[in-house]
Design a protein around this motif. Structure first.
Motif, PDB file in Angstrom:
ATOM      1  N   TYR A   1       0.725  -1.118   0.222  1.00 56.97           N
ATOM      2  CA  TYR A   1      -0.182  -0.099  -0.147  1.00 56.97           C
ATOM      3  C   TYR A   1       0.511   1.332  -0.131  1.00 56.97           C
ATOM      4  O   TYR A   1       0.620   2.524  -0.531  1.00 56.97           O
ATOM      5  CB  TYR A   1      -0.713  -0.109   1.238  1.00 56.97           C
ATOM      6  CG  TYR A   1      -1.428   1.731   1.245  1.00 56.97           C
ATOM      7  CD1 TYR A   1      -3.061   1.093  -0.113  1.00 56.97           C
ATOM      8  CD2 TYR A   1      -1.527   2.065   2.564  1.00 56.97           C
ATOM      9  CE1 TYR A   1      -3.411   2.287   0.104  1.00 56.97           C
ATOM     10  CE2 TYR A   1      -2.389   3.356   2.511  1.00 56.97           C
ATOM     11  CZ  TYR A   1      -3.347   2.998   1.137  1.00 56.97           C
ATOM     12  OH  TYR A   1      -4.275   4.393   1.408  1.00 56.97           O
ATOM     13  N   SER A   2       2.118   1.060   0.705  1.00 53.11           N
ATOM     14  CA  SER A   2       3.216   2.478   0.705  1.00 53.11           C
ATOM     15  C   SER A   2       3.201   2.988  -0.899  1.00 53.11           C
ATOM     16  O   SER A   2       3.219   3.990  -0.924  1.00 53.11           O
ATOM     17  CB  SER A   2       4.374   2.181   1.598  1.00 53.11           C
ATOM     18  OG  SER A   2       5.069   1.410   0.883  1.00 53.11           O
ATOM     19  N   THR A   3       3.027   1.882  -1.490  1.00 53.24           N
ATOM     20  CA  THR A   3       3.401   2.244  -3.093  1.00 53.24           C
ATOM     21  C   THR A   3       2.033   2.750  -3.990  1.00 53.24           C
ATOM     22  O   THR A   3       2.660   2.954  -5.111  1.00 53.24           O
ATOM     23  CB  THR A   3       3.849   0.663  -4.271  1.00 53.24           C
ATOM     24  OG1 THR A   3       2.802   0.321  -4.215  1.00 53.24           O
ATOM     25  CG2 THR A   3       5.083   0.709  -3.021  1.00 53.24           C
ATOM     26  N   VAL A   4       1.602   2.433  -3.255  1.00 56.32           N
ATOM     27  CA  VAL A   4      -0.315   3.569  -4.146  1.00 56.32           C
ATOM     28  C   VAL A   4      -1.027   4.497  -3.583  1.00 56.32           C
ATOM     29  O   VAL A   4      -0.283   5.207  -2.645  1.00 56.32           O
ATOM     30  CB  VAL A   4      -1.331   2.778  -3.727  1.00 56.32           C
ATOM     31  CG1 VAL A   4      -2.949   2.702  -3.678  1.00 56.32           C
ATOM     32  CG2 VAL A   4      -1.207   0.749  -3.567  1.00 56.32           C
ATOM     33  N   ALA A   5      -1.532   5.713  -5.564  1.00 56.46           N
ATOM     34  CA  ALA A   5      -1.111   6.816  -4.886  1.00 56.46           C
ATOM     35  C   ALA A   5      -2.733   6.775  -5.296  1.00 56.46           C
ATOM     36  O   ALA A   5      -2.910   7.944  -4.577  1.00 56.46           O
ATOM     37  CB  ALA A   5      -0.096   7.602  -5.970  1.00 56.46           C
ATOM     38  N   ILE A   6      -3.331   5.705  -5.686  1.00 56.90           N
ATOM     39  CA  ILE A   6      -4.576   6.135  -6.049  1.00 56.90           C
ATOM     40  C   ILE A   6      -5.506   4.680  -5.689  1.00 56.90           C
ATOM     41  O   ILE A   6      -4.945   4.070  -6.516  1.00 56.90           O
ATOM     42  CB  ILE A   6      -5.008   6.954  -7.238  1.00 56.90           C
ATOM     43  CG1 ILE A   6      -3.980   8.407  -7.681  1.00 56.90           C
ATOM     44  CG2 ILE A   6      -6.663   6.704  -8.171  1.00 56.90           C
ATOM     45  CD1 ILE A   6      -4.333   9.045  -8.753  1.00 56.90           C
ATOM     46  N   THR A   7      -6.700   4.631  -5.203  1.00 56.50           N
ATOM     47  CA  THR A   7      -7.317   3.189  -5.631  1.00 56.50           C
ATOM     48  C   THR A   7      -8.543   3.991  -6.763  1.00 56.50           C
ATOM     49  O   THR A   7      -9.222   4.890  -6.935  1.00 56.50           O
ATOM     50  CB  THR A   7      -7.711   3.422  -4.075  1.00 56.50           C
ATOM     51  OG1 THR A   7      -8.662   3.997  -3.725  1.00 56.50           O
ATOM     52  CG2 THR A   7      -6.540   2.878  -3.391  1.00 56.50           C
ATOM     53  N   VAL A   8      -8.747   2.954  -7.218  1.00 62.71           N
ATOM     54  CA  VAL A   8     -10.440   2.876  -7.643  1.00 62.71           C
ATOM     55  C   VAL A   8     -11.056   1.117  -7.345  1.00 62.71           C
ATOM     56  O   VAL A   8     -10.540   0.116  -7.509  1.00 62.71           O
ATOM     57  CB  VAL A   8     -10.118   3.047 -10.002  1.00 62.71           C
ATOM     58  CG1 VAL A   8     -11.577   2.630 -10.217  1.00 62.71           C
ATOM     59  CG2 VAL A   8      -9.641   4.259  -9.695  1.00 62.71           C
ATOM     60  N   SER A   9     -12.307   1.610  -7.207  1.00 62.75           N
ATOM     61  CA  SER A   9     -12.803   0.930  -6.650  1.00 62.75           C
ATOM     62  C   SER A   9     -14.597   0.614  -6.998  1.00 62.75           C
ATOM     63  O   SER A   9     -14.449   1.785  -7.902  1.00 62.75           O
ATOM     64  CB  SER A   9     -13.267   0.340  -5.325  1.00 62.75           C
ATOM     65  OG  SER A   9     -12.411   0.889  -4.328  1.00 62.75           O
ATOM     66  N   GLY A  10     -15.274  -0.114  -7.354  1.00 65.10           N
ATOM     67  CA  GLY A  10     -16.713  -0.050  -7.288  1.00 65.10           C
ATOM     68  C   GLY A  10     -17.585  -0.271  -6.563  1.00 65.10           C
ATOM     69  O   GLY A  10     -17.070  -0.222  -5.485  1.00 65.10           O
ATOM     70  N   GLY A  11     -19.124   0.124  -6.892  1.00 67.12           N
ATOM     71  CA  GLY A  11     -20.034   0.053  -5.605  1.00 67.12           C
ATOM     72  C   GLY A  11     -19.739  -0.503  -5.235  1.00 67.12           C
ATOM     73  O   GLY A  11     -19.698  -0.783  -3.409  1.00 67.12           O
TER      74      GLY A  11
END
Length: 233
Positions: free
Chosen positions: A80-90
């Motif tokens: 997670y430390s390498t993640v800038a943005i997350t995209v999830s479905g509803g």
């Protein structure tokens, strides 16, 4: 990923070169592939390719009674430390909320794709009705969408969100944690009707405790309308 350059229309007949030079704006150059955020689909699934069982059942993620949980071998915080943005479905967001996790991704910018966006999210995430492929094309470009930190774009799920991204060649890596269970139905790993072949290159394969196998793939170059990174990047 490298985006296709936009076709520029020809000037009207009779337009002088001097006039064109004075009036036409300078052409824009799309970012190089290594200037985009890496797009990663990081997810757990069953051996028969489901991320949730019938009725959205997730109890199988707990592993076998008495077995050492495979999570003890992982360092999710490092990922997670390498993640800038997350995209999830509803649907995925509802799973998270049902689990009672108030703020699962506190140091990234978080987007939830929903056909019914309602009031538009909360302090922890933004709900959007945008097409997933159009959204990720925008979010993966740091010049268009700043983020709290440098890093990749994590597609949290589900299958209906990642399917159009795979079709459009917007996914760079797929990392799956394959559980030793056949669910026989439920929510598919890549949604219904992918409709295209996507070639993958194995980067890592790691057996974990409790019979789980972690496999990380690169999406082969030239998939669909994008140019996904290969194993050499």
């Amino acid at each position: 990923l490298a985006c296709a350059a936009a076709l520029r229309g020809a000037p009207p007949l009779g337009t002088s070169q001097a006039h064109m030079s004075a009036a036409a704006p300078p052409p824009t150059t799309p970012p190089a592939a290594n200037e985009y955020r890496k797009v990663v689909y990081y997810v757990a699934c069953s051996l028969d390719g489901y991320i949730a069982g019938p009725g959205d059942d997730l109890s199988w993620l707990g592993g076998r009674p008495g077995a050492s949980p495979y999570e003890t071998e992982l360092d999710f915080d490092a990922f997670y430390s390498t993640v800038a943005i997350t995209v999830s479905g509803g649907r995925t967001q509802r799973w998270v909320e049902a689990a009672g996790v108030a703020d699962p991704y506190p140091t990234s910018s978080n987007y939830v794709v929903s056909r019914n966006p309602g009031p538009g999210g909360s302090a922890t995430h933004q709900v959007v009705a945008e097409d997933p492929a159009a959204l990720v094309r925008r979010l993966r470009d740091p010049s268009k969408t700043p983020a709290p930190k440098e890093g990749s774009l994590w597609v949290v799920g589900g299958g209906q969100v990642v399917r159009p991204l795979l079709q459009a060649g917007l996914v760079d890596e797929v990392e799956v944690f394959v559980h030793p269970v056949l669910l026989g139905g439920g929510v598919p790993l890549v949604g219904e009707g992918l409709g295209t072949k996507v070639d993958l290159v194995v980067l890592e394969a790691q057996p974990l405790r409790d019979g789980v196998v972690r496999v990380r793939y690169a999406v082969a170059r030239g998939q669909a309308d994008g140019t996904a990174r290969g194993a050499s990047d």
